[in-house]
Enzyme design. Sequence first.
Site, PDB file in Angstrom:
ATOM      1  N   ARG A   1      60.322 -14.767 -25.929  1.00  9.61           N
ATOM      2  CA  ARG A   1      61.009 -14.871 -24.644  1.00  9.61           C
ATOM      3  C   ARG A   1      60.911 -16.310 -24.103  1.00  9.61           C
ATOM      4  O   ARG A   1      60.621 -17.236 -24.855  1.00  9.61           O
ATOM      5  CB  ARG A   1      60.430 -13.817 -23.691  1.00  9.61           C
ATOM      6  CG  ARG A   1      60.610 -12.387 -24.262  1.00  9.61           C
ATOM      7  CD  ARG A   1      60.184 -11.322 -23.318  1.00  9.61           C
ATOM      8  NE  ARG A   1      61.030 -11.295 -22.127  1.00  9.61           N
ATOM      9  CZ  ARG A   1      60.743 -10.597 -21.020  1.00  9.61           C
ATOM     10  NH1 ARG A   1      59.636  -9.877 -20.962  1.00  9.61           N
ATOM     11  NH2 ARG A   1      61.554 -10.617 -19.991  1.00  9.61           N
TER      12      ARG A   1
ATOM     13  N   TYR B   1      62.508  -3.140 -21.536  1.00 12.88           N
ATOM     14  CA  TYR B   1      61.262  -2.390 -21.323  1.00 12.88           C
ATOM     15  C   TYR B   1      61.347  -0.903 -21.657  1.00 12.88           C
ATOM     16  O   TYR B   1      60.371  -0.175 -21.480  1.00 12.88           O
ATOM     17  CB  TYR B   1      60.806  -2.574 -19.865  1.00 12.88           C
ATOM     18  CG  TYR B   1      60.551  -4.025 -19.505  1.00 12.88           C
ATOM     19  CD1 TYR B   1      59.501  -4.717 -20.103  1.00 12.88           C
ATOM     20  CD2 TYR B   1      61.353  -4.708 -18.607  1.00 12.88           C
ATOM     21  CE1 TYR B   1      59.268  -6.053 -19.798  1.00 12.88           C
ATOM     22  CE2 TYR B   1      61.125  -6.042 -18.285  1.00 12.88           C
ATOM     23  CZ  TYR B   1      60.078  -6.709 -18.892  1.00 12.88           C
ATOM     24  OH  TYR B   1      59.843  -8.025 -18.598  1.00 12.88           O
TER      25      TYR B   1
ATOM     26  N   ASN C   1      47.820  -4.795 -18.705  1.00 18.33           N
ATOM     27  CA  ASN C   1      49.089  -5.531 -18.801  1.00 18.33           C
ATOM     28  C   ASN C   1      49.238  -6.284 -17.480  1.00 18.33           C
ATOM     29  O   ASN C   1      49.643  -5.715 -16.466  1.00 18.33           O
ATOM     30  CB  ASN C   1      50.275  -4.584 -19.018  1.00 18.33           C
ATOM     31  CG  ASN C   1      51.570  -5.362 -19.231  1.00 18.33           C
ATOM     32  OD1 ASN C   1      51.639  -6.555 -18.913  1.00 18.33           O
ATOM     33  ND2 ASN C   1      52.592  -4.698 -19.748  1.00 18.33           N
TER      34      ASN C   1
ATOM     35  N   HIS D   1      51.250  -6.285 -23.882  1.00 16.52           N
ATOM     36  CA  HIS D   1      52.584  -6.553 -23.351  1.00 16.52           C
ATOM     37  C   HIS D   1      53.574  -5.659 -24.077  1.00 16.52           C
ATOM     38  O   HIS D   1      53.465  -5.472 -25.301  1.00 16.52           O
ATOM     39  CB  HIS D   1      52.969  -8.022 -23.536  1.00 16.52           C
ATOM     40  CG  HIS D   1      52.057  -8.934 -22.792  1.00 16.52           C
ATOM     41  ND1 HIS D   1      52.139  -9.101 -21.428  1.00 16.52           N
ATOM     42  CD2 HIS D   1      50.998  -9.668 -23.207  1.00 16.52           C
ATOM     43  CE1 HIS D   1      51.176  -9.926 -21.042  1.00 16.52           C
ATOM     44  NE2 HIS D   1      50.470 -10.273 -22.100  1.00 16.52           N
TER      45      HIS D   1
HETATM   46  O1  CA2 Z   1      56.248  -7.447 -21.791  1.00 17.97           O
HETATM   47  C1  CA2 Z   1      55.431  -7.205 -20.891  1.00 17.97           C
HETATM   48  O2  CA2 Z   1      54.742  -6.195 -20.856  1.00 17.97           O
HETATM   49  C2  CA2 Z   1      55.312  -8.183 -19.731  1.00 17.97           C
HETATM   50  O3  CA2 Z   1      53.937  -8.218 -19.317  1.00 17.97           O
HETATM   51  C3  CA2 Z   1      56.180  -7.626 -18.619  1.00 17.97           C
HETATM   52  C4  CA2 Z   1      56.285  -8.536 -17.414  1.00 17.97           C
HETATM   53  C5  CA2 Z   1      56.647  -9.951 -17.819  1.00 17.97           C
HETATM   54  O4  CA2 Z   1      56.624 -10.800 -16.684  1.00 17.97           O
HETATM   55  C6  CA2 Z   1      55.718 -10.493 -18.876  1.00 17.97           C
HETATM   56  O5  CA2 Z   1      56.141 -11.783 -19.234  1.00 17.97           O
HETATM   57  C7  CA2 Z   1      55.710  -9.598 -20.100  1.00 17.97           C
HETATM   58  C8  CA2 Z   1      57.357  -8.025 -16.452  1.00 17.97           C
HETATM   59  C9  CA2 Z   1      57.155  -6.616 -16.004  1.00 17.97           C
HETATM   60  C10 CA2 Z   1      58.392  -6.190 -15.295  1.00 17.97           C
HETATM   61  O6  CA2 Z   1      58.567  -4.828 -15.538  1.00 17.97           O
HETATM   62  C11 CA2 Z   1      59.797  -4.299 -15.297  1.00 17.97           C
HETATM   63  C12 CA2 Z   1      60.013  -3.038 -15.802  1.00 17.97           C
HETATM   64  C13 CA2 Z   1      61.232  -2.438 -15.617  1.00 17.97           C
HETATM   65  C14 CA2 Z   1      62.207  -3.091 -14.895  1.00 17.97           C
HETATM   66  C15 CA2 Z   1      61.987  -4.354 -14.387  1.00 17.97           C
HETATM   67  C16 CA2 Z   1      60.762  -4.960 -14.568  1.00 17.97           C
END
Ligand code: CA2
Length: 139
Positions: free
Chosen positions: A104, A22, A71, A97
């Site tokens: 993924r 991320y 998002n 996203h």
């Molecule tokens: O890629 C994306 O933006 C997602 O929406 C992010 C979600 C995930 O469940 C989707 O499948 C795709 C997860 C967000 C978690 O964000 C974090 C950021 C930093 C550290 C840990 C989690």
Amino acid sequence: MKIAIINGPNLNLLGKRQPEIYGGQSFEEYLSKLRASFSHLEISYFQSNIEGELVNALHQAAEDSDGIILNPAAFTHTSVALGDAVKSLNCPLIEVHISNIFQREEFRHFSYVSSGAKAVISGMGLRSYELALRYFLPA
Ligand code: CA2
């Protein structure tokens, strides 16, 4: 023009954990850059880890804004409630996203939100938000 950015669960951790997926920047840091680059847009921001708060935020944003960038994070793949809320809105919504959800795990390939969204941007890192904002600029 007013644009609401709404982020779902765990996106408050951006810049703090999992930078390999991320990135290393917090959303707040990125948001100040977005606001500087798109100074003619009024950009509001809301993040919640709670599904119902996100539904409420969507209803409110549809009243107050000309467009929404959402998002839904993990709720993308689980939430009928968010999918229904998005379909009920009377203003355009772009689903974004940070990661490419199709590269993924298989459970991330389905979105309850996409069928109600104007467009979906996935996999451009935080630039996904900037590209979504560009949609709202005059052509
Ligand atoms: O890629 C994306 O933006 C997602 O929406 C992010 C979600 C995930 O469940 C989707 O499948 C795709 C997860 C967000 C978690 O964000 C974090 C950021 C930093 C550290 C840990 C989690």
